[in-house]
Design a protein around this motif. Structure first.
Motif, PDB file in Angstrom:
ATOM      1  N   LEU A 151       0.872  -1.131  -0.019  1.00 15.34           N
ATOM      2  CA  LEU A 151      -0.015  -0.064  -0.018  1.00 15.34           C
ATOM      3  C   LEU A 151       1.031   1.249  -0.080  1.00 15.34           C
ATOM      4  O   LEU A 151       0.423   2.219  -0.760  1.00 15.34           O
ATOM      5  CB  LEU A 151      -0.777  -0.174   1.351  1.00 15.34           C
ATOM      6  N   LEU A 152       1.946   1.164   0.813  1.00 14.90           N
ATOM      7  CA  LEU A 152       2.857   2.239   0.646  1.00 14.90           C
ATOM      8  C   LEU A 152       3.678   2.728  -0.252  1.00 14.90           C
ATOM      9  O   LEU A 152       3.810   3.763  -0.653  1.00 14.90           O
ATOM     10  CB  LEU A 152       3.750   2.441   2.079  1.00 14.90           C
ATOM     11  N   LYS A 153       3.950   1.549  -0.924  1.00 13.40           N
ATOM     12  CA  LYS A 153       4.764   1.669  -2.249  1.00 13.40           C
ATOM     13  C   LYS A 153       3.901   2.343  -3.284  1.00 13.40           C
ATOM     14  O   LYS A 153       4.196   3.172  -4.047  1.00 13.40           O
ATOM     15  CB  LYS A 153       5.036   0.396  -2.779  1.00 13.40           C
ATOM     16  N   GLU A 154       2.389   1.987  -3.260  1.00 12.69           N
ATOM     17  CA  GLU A 154       1.572   2.556  -4.221  1.00 12.69           C
ATOM     18  C   GLU A 154       1.129   4.052  -4.068  1.00 12.69           C
ATOM     19  O   GLU A 154       1.326   4.622  -5.124  1.00 12.69           O
ATOM     20  CB  GLU A 154       0.310   1.732  -3.865  1.00 12.69           C
ATOM     21  N   THR A 155       1.447   4.514  -2.804  1.00 15.03           N
ATOM     22  CA  THR A 155       1.058   5.932  -2.649  1.00 15.03           C
ATOM     23  C   THR A 155       2.467   6.694  -2.817  1.00 15.03           C
ATOM     24  O   THR A 155       2.380   7.936  -2.853  1.00 15.03           O
ATOM     25  CB  THR A 155       0.790   6.188  -1.129  1.00 15.03           C
ATOM     26  N   GLY A 156       3.678   6.097  -3.460  1.00 20.10           N
ATOM     27  CA  GLY A 156       4.730   7.096  -3.770  1.00 20.10           C
ATOM     28  C   GLY A 156       5.794   7.199  -2.899  1.00 20.10           C
ATOM     29  O   GLY A 156       6.469   8.029  -3.135  1.00 20.10           O
ATOM     30  N   ALA A 157       5.821   6.082  -1.863  1.00 17.32           N
ATOM     31  CA  ALA A 157       7.029   6.180  -1.115  1.00 17.32           C
ATOM     32  C   ALA A 157       8.104   5.972  -1.655  1.00 17.32           C
ATOM     33  O   ALA A 157       8.374   4.777  -2.440  1.00 17.32           O
ATOM     34  CB  ALA A 157       6.786   5.144   0.048  1.00 17.32           C
ATOM     35  N   VAL A 158       9.214   6.569  -1.422  1.00 13.69           N
ATOM     36  CA  VAL A 158      10.606   6.387  -2.305  1.00 13.69           C
ATOM     37  C   VAL A 158      11.425   5.050  -1.424  1.00 13.69           C
ATOM     38  O   VAL A 158      12.271   4.493  -2.023  1.00 13.69           O
ATOM     39  CB  VAL A 158      11.328   7.497  -2.359  1.00 13.69           C
ATOM     40  N   GLU A 159      11.114   5.037  -0.231  1.00  8.88           N
ATOM     41  CA  GLU A 159      11.738   3.960   0.650  1.00  8.88           C
ATOM     42  C   GLU A 159      10.918   3.426   1.722  1.00  8.88           C
ATOM     43  O   GLU A 159      10.283   4.450   2.114  1.00  8.88           O
ATOM     44  CB  GLU A 159      13.000   4.860   1.224  1.00  8.88           C
ATOM     45  N   ILE A 160      11.000   2.409   1.877  1.00  8.83           N
ATOM     46  CA  ILE A 160      10.284   1.618   3.006  1.00  8.83           C
ATOM     47  C   ILE A 160      11.122   0.932   3.699  1.00  8.83           C
ATOM     48  O   ILE A 160      11.655  -0.075   3.314  1.00  8.83           O
ATOM     49  CB  ILE A 160       8.872   0.806   2.442  1.00  8.83           C
ATOM     50  N   ASN A 161      11.005   1.306   4.935  1.00  7.25           N
ATOM     51  CA  ASN A 161      11.951   0.199   6.076  1.00  7.25           C
ATOM     52  C   ASN A 161      11.015  -0.059   6.984  1.00  7.25           C
ATOM     53  O   ASN A 161      10.314   0.484   7.783  1.00  7.25           O
ATOM     54  CB  ASN A 161      12.885   1.367   6.900  1.00  7.25           C
ATOM     55  N   LEU A 162      11.277  -1.331   7.358  1.00 10.76           N
ATOM     56  CA  LEU A 162      10.717  -1.982   8.463  1.00 10.76           C
ATOM     57  C   LEU A 162      11.430  -1.777   9.969  1.00 10.76           C
ATOM     58  O   LEU A 162      12.763  -2.309   9.702  1.00 10.76           O
ATOM     59  CB  LEU A 162      10.594  -3.388   8.323  1.00 10.76           C
ATOM     60  N   ILE A 163      11.054  -1.324  10.787  1.00  9.41           N
ATOM     61  CA  ILE A 163      12.092  -0.969  12.077  1.00  9.41           C
ATOM     62  C   ILE A 163      11.407  -1.668  13.109  1.00  9.41           C
ATOM     63  O   ILE A 163      10.191  -1.834  13.507  1.00  9.41           O
ATOM     64  CB  ILE A 163      11.782   0.488  12.516  1.00  9.41           C
ATOM     65  N   ASP A 164      12.208  -2.516  13.871  1.00 11.43           N
ATOM     66  CA  ASP A 164      12.010  -2.884  15.288  1.00 11.43           C
ATOM     67  C   ASP A 164      12.067  -1.888  16.487  1.00 11.43           C
ATOM     68  O   ASP A 164      13.394  -1.632  16.480  1.00 11.43           O
ATOM     69  CB  ASP A 164      12.727  -4.159  15.403  1.00 11.43           C
ATOM     70  N   LYS A 165      10.954  -1.724  17.067  1.00 12.65           N
ATOM     71  CA  LYS A 165      11.196  -0.662  18.053  1.00 12.65           C
ATOM     72  C   LYS A 165      11.660  -1.137  19.318  1.00 12.65           C
ATOM     73  O   LYS A 165      12.001  -0.253  20.128  1.00 12.65           O
ATOM     74  CB  LYS A 165      10.056   0.116  18.369  1.00 12.65           C
TER      75      LYS A 165
END
Lengths: 465, 176
Positions: B160-174
């Motif tokens: 979904l986030l890719k579709e919205t035009g995000a240039v970078e997506i990172n999964l972060i463990d908090k």
């Protein structure tokens, strides 16, 4: 195109007729002879001294300096004093009665003048606001330009009426117009007024008035003409817009000088012994806030009738913000003028406020509540500034407050402690309110309510705060 | 409770960000936080944040300031030592009130302004030597970062986030 609704037209004509009747009644009832006034004063004094003075007071009145033989010892202080001063009072009584007679004669003139000036100043305040919007190239207000142009149509008739009332009233309002005051051989000769004769003389007063009015009306006519021409101009042709921009800048310079002088002439000169340097600004603030309030109220009226679909609540919000801010600006000037004079307490200046505090306590302090406390608390919340009925209520309070402001400026000098807001005053307000509504709404029917040629009109239509 | 895993989606344009926010909201995902280098007009409305009440707080602080001014001057000038200073009437507060107005005004503004600013600092947890919280230094320059909570729907969300035009997506463990 807007059509003047017949209901409103009838309403304005009814106001004019009722107002004219009230004014006529005011002039008729003020025709009193000196004897009638003496009788009235005697009657008032009897009413004042009798009855309520049940408590016994003792007086020890010293008649002579050395000789104590004829000192009066009476149970009632007023009688004792009356005895000692009976001779002086008999002579003083005539003068007093004549003074009161003048005040009674002045009242319908002053009532007419206050109302005439009040409605004129609304139109002039709206004209100044209009000029500022052009000169500042404001992006939010062009949708309101036609409403402002409608209101400023009253500048010409309103200004002429003020001058006409001043001309007819003469020394009933402007004591310096009495030629006896500058005639050294006359009993009424007043050296201070005579010293100001080169500025305060009849012909020069009216010539000045016509010059001021001529400049304002000239600007109004041309701004209106160019504004209408811009509607029909080619999409890329902004010559008319630029012309209005230039004449607006020039007008604002002319306006701030002439408005100041107008306030000395038309208002401050009713007290020719008194002067204040920030008076012009003070009158300006009063007319500016009244003008903006009327712009807001007429806009809301027209919108509620569906004539201004392009005006949204952000425009209303902006107008209400101006009402709020300029009300505070007015208070700032009112207080600055009052406090500087109160603090230094110089006799020649302070009498102005002494009379207002003694004889006009309720209107004088009431107007501060109406022009400051009410708008401050009502219009502070940004949500309330978007609710039409709320802004209308605040607007009514502000307009009443500024009527009383003008009342406080004129009345103490003309009728003194004989003031009352009765038939002459209310009649005058109705007369000019009717005339104002008639002129303004007739002018609104003359052109489309959207100034579509203005280069900022798109921005203004989409204005969102 | 804050999710233990979040996705950081990075955008380079505020218009794209605004559309992304609307889309993510429409898909009923919870936006934890958005980091921007400058105020983006309308972002708070799009995120559905409650309006600020700081103006109300400021009004009340102003009332406090006015009260302080009145009580202080009434005590000092009228009650404690009512001297005749240059003929000014010090018999009651109201008689000498005009002379007190400048101070009443200034203290009202002073209290309203300063206490409001301090309230702002407290509510937004800002103080000297505070550790900076932004997850990516680029968000102070030219990037926009949206932090979305992950509840086991990781792949779907990153799509979904890719579709919205995000240039970078990172999964972060908090959780560390």
């Amino acid at each position: 195109m807007y059509t003047f609704s017949s209901k409103l037209k009838i309403f304005s004509i009814v106001l004019i007729i009722l107002g004219a009747l009230g004014v006529a009644y005011g002039f008729m009832s003020s025709h009193k002879s000196l004897d009638e006034v003496k009788e009235m004063i005697a009657h008032e004094e009897a009413g004042h001294h009798g009855g309520s003075h049940d408590t016994e007071t003792k007086a020890h009145v010293v008649a002579g300096v050395e000789d104590h033989s004829d000192n009066a010892h009476k149970a009632n202080a007023h009688d004792a004093l009356a005895d000692a001063h009976s001779d002086a009072e008999a002579h003083h009584g005539d003068e007093h009665a004549e003074h009161v007679l003048h005040q009674i004669h002045n009242r319908p003139y002053a009532a007419l003048y206050v109302a005439a000036f009040f409605f004129f100043m609304i139109a002039l305040g709206a004209l100044a606001f209009y000029g500022i919007q052009w000169a500042a190239q404001a992006g939010w207000s062009p949708v309101l330009f036609r409403v402002m142009e409608g209101i400023t149509a009253y500048v010409l008739p309103g200004g002429l009426i003020v001058l006409l009332v001043a001309f007819l009233a003469g020394d009933h309002i402007f004591v310096w117009m009495n030629p006896d005051m500058v005639d050294p051989s006359n009993d009424k000769y007043d050296a201070l007024v005579a010293g100001k004769e080169s500025w305060l003389n009849r012909p020069w007063f009216f010539i000045r008035g016509l010059i001021f009015l001529g400049g304002w009306v000239l600007y109004r006519q041309f701004a209106r003409k160019f504004s209408l021409a811009q509607d029909n101009a080619d999409i890329n042709d902004n010559r008319n817009f630029k012309k209005t921009f230039r004449i607006s800048a020039a007008f604002l310079v002319f306006y701030i000088y002439t408005e100041s002088m107008m306030s000395w002439d038309w208002i401050m000169s009713v007290d020719p012994h008194w002067f204040s340097t920030l008076f012009g600004w003070y009158v300006f603030a009063s007319m500016f806030v009244s003008g903006i309030t009327v712009i807001a109220m007429i806009t809301m009226y027209l919108k509620s009738r569906g004539h201004l679909p392009f005006v949204n609540d952000s425009h209303l919000h902006d107008l209400a913000k101006f009402m709020f801010a300029i009300s505070i600006f007015w208070t700032y000037l009112w207080f600055s003028q009052f406090m500087l004079i109160w603090y230094s307490n110089i006799p020649e200046e302070v009498t102005y406020f002494v009379t207002r505090f003694q004889d006009y306590q309720l209107p004088f302090l009431g107007m501060v509540a109406m022009n400051f406390v009410f708008p401050l608390l009502l219009l502070m919340n940004s949500d309330y500034k978007r609710i039409p009925w709320f802004v209308v209520m605040a607007g009514i309070v502000i307009l009443c407050g500024h009527y009383i402001d003008v009342f406080n400026m004129i009345m103490p000098a003309t009728v003194g402690d004989r003031w009352y807001i009765g038939i002459p005053e209310i009649g005058s307000v109705m007369l000019f309110a009717g005339l104002f509504i008639f002129v303004v709404f007739t002018a609104l029917t003359k052109a489309p309510l959207l100034a579509k040629g203005n280069p900022f009109i798109k921005e203004s239509e989409h204005f969102h705060y | 409770m804050e999710a233990s895993k979040v996705i950081h989606a990075i955008y380079t344009d505020d218009d794209v960000l605004m559309n992304a926010v609307k889309k993510v909201k429409a898909e009923r995902h919870h936006i934890e936080e958005i980091y921007t280098p400058f105020p983006v007009h309308g972002l708070d409305k799009a995120m559905g944040l409650a309006p600020t009440r700081i103006a109300i707080a400021s009004f009340m602080y102003g009332c406090v300031g006015l009260t302080v001014a009145i009580v202080m001057m009434n005590f000092i000038m009228i009650e404690d030592w009512p001297q005749n200073i240059g003929g000014k009437p010090s018999f009651s507060y109201i008689e000498n009130m005009p002379a007190f107005v400048p101070i009443m005004f200034e203290l009202t503004v002073f209290f309203a302004a300063h206490l409001m600013v301090i309230t702002f600092y407290l509510r937004s947890r800002m103080w000297p030597f505070k550790k900076a919280e932004n997850p990516d230094p680029r968000t102070t320059d030219d990037h926009f970062l949206m932090e979305v909570a992950v509840h086991g729907n990781e792949n779907e969300l990153s799509e979904l986030l890719k579709e919205t035009g995000a240039v970078e997506i990172n999964l972060i463990d908090k959780e560390h």
